[in-house]
Scaffold this active site. Structure first.
Site, PDB file in Angstrom:
ATOM      1  NE  ARG A  11     -49.271  17.629  -8.317  1.00 23.82           N
ATOM      2  CZ  ARG A  11     -49.775  17.162  -9.536  1.00 23.82           C
ATOM      3  NH1 ARG A  11     -49.103  16.259 -10.200  1.00 23.82           N
ATOM      4  NH2 ARG A  11     -51.024  17.541  -9.911  1.00 23.82           N
ATOM      5  CD  GLU A  61     -56.966  18.000  -8.120  1.00 22.19           C
ATOM      6  OE1 GLU A  61     -57.952  17.264  -8.024  1.00 22.19           O
ATOM      7  OE2 GLU A  61     -56.377  17.976  -9.256  1.00 22.19           O
ATOM      8  CG  ASN A  97     -53.966  15.732  -7.811  1.00 20.73           C
ATOM      9  OD1 ASN A  97     -54.970  15.595  -8.724  1.00 20.73           O
ATOM     10  ND2 ASN A  97     -53.205  16.666  -7.787  1.00 20.73           N
ATOM     11  CB  SER A 148     -48.202  12.907 -13.809  1.00 20.22           C
ATOM     12  OG  SER A 148     -48.804  13.752 -14.088  1.00 20.22           O
ATOM     13  CE  LYS A 182     -61.471  18.034  -8.917  1.00 24.36           C
ATOM     14  NZ  LYS A 182     -60.754  17.146  -9.302  1.00 24.36           N
ATOM     15  CE  LYS A 222     -61.965  22.978  -8.549  1.00 21.29           C
ATOM     16  NZ  LYS A 222     -60.627  22.604  -7.721  1.00 21.29           N
ATOM     17  CD  GLU A 277     -59.157  13.679  -9.531  1.00 23.08           C
ATOM     18  OE1 GLU A 277     -58.116  14.486  -9.737  1.00 23.08           O
ATOM     19  OE2 GLU A 277     -60.009  14.060  -8.935  1.00 23.08           O
ATOM     20  N   GLY A 278     -57.822  15.443 -14.015  1.00 22.84           N
ATOM     21  CA  GLY A 278     -56.969  15.362 -15.285  1.00 22.84           C
ATOM     22  C   GLY A 278     -57.126  16.726 -16.053  1.00 22.84           C
ATOM     23  NE  ARG A 312     -49.276  21.021 -11.740  1.00 22.33           N
ATOM     24  CZ  ARG A 312     -50.763  20.788 -11.672  1.00 22.33           C
ATOM     25  NH1 ARG A 312     -51.194  19.903 -12.655  1.00 22.33           N
ATOM     26  NH2 ARG A 312     -51.257  20.815 -10.646  1.00 22.33           N
TER      27      ARG A 312
END
Ligand code: ADP
Ligand code: MG
Length: 566
Positions: free
Chosen positions: A217, A236, A238, A243, A397, A456, A460-461, A542
């Site tokens: 994604r 970024e 993923n 998800s 990253k 960064k 992740e997450g 989002r």
């Protein structure tokens, strides 16, 4: 340690760098985005000097023009600094819904309908209190109103997705590039180093896997530029456990109903259908088919705590409807029940596995010694891993930062100048903090003007990045140590906020200034050297309140949304 992955935890990271009086910002327009909705043109008016210096703290804005102090009434709506009032640019920001966003009675009624519609549609999550139970669940957080997204940027994001699929796939096959790019990182970052060790070990043994499945994604924000137009900027890609493709397949219907309740039947009919769950399942099914064993199953590799199980079930059920068996296992199940035969076919308790779809395994907390051994077993196997470990590394990253160097894309994708131009057009400024003059200079610049950047780590997450004063302090501390190289720097993207309501269980209904992040799902399948599938598979919007610099839905910051193209 408990895991707090992209899929599960509710972790809120407080704002690090309070923004300036955002309600006095004028609206930011997208190029070519004005034709379809002439009534909005006035509201989308841009003022070129606005962006300059915004959000900067006093004395921090060296090298950048300062935003002029604007008297009330000078910008569209006449901002007063009173965040979220109708006199601010709130009206412009919530342009499509400006007539209802402040109508308390209408909003209350619509919110009640929205919550029930989400429950009925299956926009669900397990609760924080009972994360193992499916008999007590609640709705996943979502916006009351769909958010305006410039049509041109939305289309641009879709148009570049196949290019990014190609790129990720190319990186995953380029050992030299991964080795060179991650050399400095793995010296100081144990997690990336451990992934890299497994990668090398698997290559040395020789790959048993011949079919490759990528589900990624690519995430973007809409940066409001100095000239007042909005630009698509990649946050970024993923490449593991991307998800919310499942739940978001159901949010457009909820928002359609909300718009109808608010008297916007015509607008409701313009919401786009969106079904990433089907698109992701199509990729998994194709990989399963090419693996070539009717008896073999698809294994979802899942977390210990599975709060986001319904998102995954959406994809699972698509597979069952194609008569493909799905099992759900954790790393520790693999450790206990997994085995390879002589040709490295993977078996779980005697059941052959064709595809391993990771919804876990991207943060250090997911691993103890046994789980690392389980991961190695999976990677050595013939099963199609989604992603294989090389593709996971391609999503770091550090790799993203190296891609923005002049000439890198050309080396990775020779003979594809058009694809390269499309991708590069979405890149934000990215900077290496490797030891040396280049790193020294950018570190000094960021310390002097931290609000221009995001720092960064290779994580992740959500919830890991550093902003503003905290960025400055950390960088000051590590600027002369090798630890610096475990981070990258990125230009901070500054989107135009809009008013919306974030619906969360047990939270009061209140209006917030919000910004959105658009993700496009990409799916591809390669057999040997032949790419047999390469598609964009749907989108995810989002949205979060501007107080939060970082974080996604699983981190408890952002909520699910639906784009309303303007
Ligand atoms: P993660 O892998 O943790 O999701 P991201 O790079 O996606 O890391 O960053 C997490 C969040 O931080 C994003 O969802 C976004 O809200 C915010 N963010 C990341 N990069 C930027 C940026 N360059 N400018 C503004 N916000 C950013
Ligand atoms: Mg992210």
């Amino acid at each position: 340690m408990t895991s707090h992955p992209r899929d599960t935890a509710l972790r809120v990271r407080a704002a690090r760098s309070p923004r300036g009086s955002s309600s006095s910002r004028p609206a930011c327009a997208a190029p070519h985005a004005r034709g379809a909705f002439p009534a909005l043109i006035g509201l989308l008016r841009c003022q070129s000097e606005w962006r300059a210096g915004r959000g900067a703290q006093p004395g921090q804005s060296r090298g950048r023009p300062q935003r002029p102090h604007r008297a009330a009434g000078a910008g569209p709506g006449g901002g007063t600094g009173d965040a979220g009032t109708d006199r601010g640019t709130g009206a412009a920001m919530a342009a499509p819904w400006r007539d209802v966003v402040r109508d308390a009675a209408a909003v209350r009624e619509a919110a009640a309908v929205a919550v029930d519609a989400a429950l009925l549609a299956g926009v669900l999550m397990r609760t924080g209190e009972q994360p193992h139970a499916s008999d007590v669940v609640n709705y996943a957080p979502f916006t009351l109103l769909p958010s305006a997204v410039p049509r041109a940027l939305f289309e641009q994001a879709y148009a570049v997705q196949q290019d990014f699929n190609l790129l990720v796939d190319a990186i995953s096959q380029n050992k030299e590039f991964l080795e060179q790019t991650l050399a400095s990182t793995i010296k100081v970052d144990d997690f990336t180093a451990q992934l890299f060790r497994i990668y090398m070990q698997v290559l040395e043994e020789g790959l048993a896997q011949t079919v490759f499945l990528g589900i990624n994604r690519s995430d973007y924000m809409f940066d409001c530029g100095l000239d007042g137009t909005a630009a698509l900027r990649q946050i970024e890609i993923n490449t593991i456990a991307a998800s919310f493709g499942g739940l978001t397949s159901r949010t457009a219907d909820v928002h359609g109903l909300v718009l109808k309740v608010l008297g916007k039947t015509e607008e409701a009919s313009h919401l786009l259908p969106n079904n990433p769950a089907k698109g992701l399942a199509l990729g998994i099914a194709k990989a399963w088919e090419l693996y070539g064993s009717q008896r073999a199953v698809v294994m979802f590799l899942v977390e210990e705590i599975q709060r986001n199980i319904f998102d995954q079930r959406c994809v699972e059920n698509e597979l069952w409807s194609r008569n493909i068996r799905v099992i759900r296992k954790r790393f520790r199940d693999v450790f206990e029940q997994g085995s390879l035969d002589a040709s490295r076919r993977l078996y779980m308790d005697g059941q052959e596995v064709a595809v391993v779809y990771y919804r876990e395994g991207y943060v250090p907390q997911n691993y103890d010694q046994q789980n690392w051994e389980a991961r190695l077993l999976l990677e050595r196997s013939r099963a199609v891993k989604c992603p294989d470990i090389a593709t996971q590394l391609a999503g770091t990253k550090k790799v993203q930062q190296e891609l923005s160097r002049p000439g890198t894309l050309e080396k990775l994708l020779p003979g594809r100048p058009e694809a390269i131009a499309r991708m590069r057009a979405t890149f934000a400024g990215l900077y290496s903090l490797d030891e040396g003059e280049e790193g020294d200079m950018i570190a000094a610049t960021a310390i002097a003007d931290p609000d221009r950047f995001v720092l960064k780590p290779q994580r992740e997450g959500g919830g890991n990045n550093l902003y503003g004063e905290e960025l400055r302090q950390v960088l000051e501390k590590i600027k002369d140590s090798p630890e610096r190289t475990s981070y990258i720097l990125m230009d901070k993207i500054k989107p135009q906020p809009a008013l919306n309501y974030l619906l969360r269980a047990h939270s009061p209904l209140q209006v917030s200034e919000c910004i959105s992040e658009l993700g496009i799902f990409g799916v591809y399948v390669r057999q040997g050297q032949e790419l047999v599938l390469n598609q964009a598979a749907g989108h995810l919007l989002r949205t979060k309140a501007i107080e939060h610099a970082d974080g996604g839905v699983a981190a408890g910051v952002a909520v699910l949304d639906t784009p309303y193209l303007v």
